[in-house]
Design an enzyme around this catalytic site. Structure first.
Site, PDB file in Angstrom:
ATOM      1  N   ARG A  90       0.813  -1.218   0.000  1.00  0.00           N
ATOM      2  CA  ARG A  90       0.000   0.000   0.000  1.00  0.00           C
ATOM      3  C   ARG A  90       0.848   1.271   0.000  1.00  0.00           C
ATOM      4  NH1 ARG A  90      -5.065  -1.125   0.091  1.00  0.00           N
ATOM      5  NH2 ARG A  90      -5.662   1.031   0.561  1.00  0.00           N
ATOM      6  N   LEU A  91       2.073   1.164  -0.460  1.00  0.00           N
ATOM      7  CA  LEU A  91       2.936   2.340  -0.611  1.00  0.00           C
ATOM      8  C   LEU A  91       2.779   2.859  -2.034  1.00  0.00           C
ATOM      9  CD1 LEU A  91       6.090   1.079   1.328  1.00  0.00           C
ATOM     10  CD2 LEU A  91       4.187   2.494   2.157  1.00  0.00           C
TER      11      LEU A  91
END
Length: 206
Positions: free
Chosen positions: A183-184
């Site tokens: 989720r970066l």
């Protein structure tokens, strides 16, 4: 740290986000199996109550993003009360998203006429028959109106109804979002204060 205080990473020319969108959109049309041109349109009424629905992108260039609808629909009524709106594209296969915000205005009549003339005849008749967003007692109400307008226009040209046409969202904010591991995600934001100026750009935390 909010977005306004985030460090600027540059200033790019007038066409920059539209060129980037064109590349992403072309990629989406190659891999997305259904409606790569589908976008969520969010509007709000005079009280700020929001509403969202899916519409189809019918054109874009550095002037903005164009869609067509019934001006007397709920979305048309809200845009008459509050001319600001937002668009969101989500391309699941590409794992990319584009968010667009700005002011909306009707396209000129000639542009709406040209697009309407390109539509299938059935869709042209549907624009006359559908009293969009209004209640009906059953499907027969719509079928009856389609039959009425089919008879009215016969084999002749179907003109564009005055209550139907295009809107152009002129963006002052465009964000490009790409999926990242854990989720970066990668986020690049374009903003401008003037539609004739270039764009300030920032990277945003995911």
């Amino acid at each position: 740290m909010n977005e306004k205080n985030a460090p600027k990473i540059g200033h790019e020319p007038h066409d920059a986000p539209f060129d980037m969108f064109e590349t992403w959109f072309a990629d989406a049309k190659k891999v997305e199996t259904a409606y790569p041109d589908a976008m969520t349109l969010a509007t709000a009424d005079a009280q700020g109550r929001p509403s969202a629905r899916i519409v189809l992108l019918k054109g874009f260039d550095p002037r903005g993003f164009v869609f067509y609808t019934n001006y007397e629909s709920r979305k048309g009524g809200q845009l008459a009360e509050n001319g600001f709106a937002a668009l969101c594209f989500h391309w699941k296969t590409l794992e990319k998203c584009v968010r667009i915000e700005g002011k909306v205005a009707k396209v000129d009549a000639a542009e709406s006429d040209e697009y309407f003339a390109s539509r299938p005849r059935g869709s042209q008749l549907g624009a006359w028959a559908s009293i969009q967003s209004r209640p009906m007692s059953g499907r027969f109400d719509l079928e009856k109106r389609v039959a009425e307008f089919t008879a009215k226009f016969g084999l002749g040209k179907v003109p564009r109804p005055e209550h139907w046409g295009g809107y152009r969202l002129v963006p002052d904010r465009i964000e490009f979002w790409a999926e990242g591991k854990f989720r970066l995600h990668d986020r690049k934001l374009f903003t401008r204060d003037d539609a004739d100026s270039g764009w300030d750009t920032q990277k945003l935390f995911p």
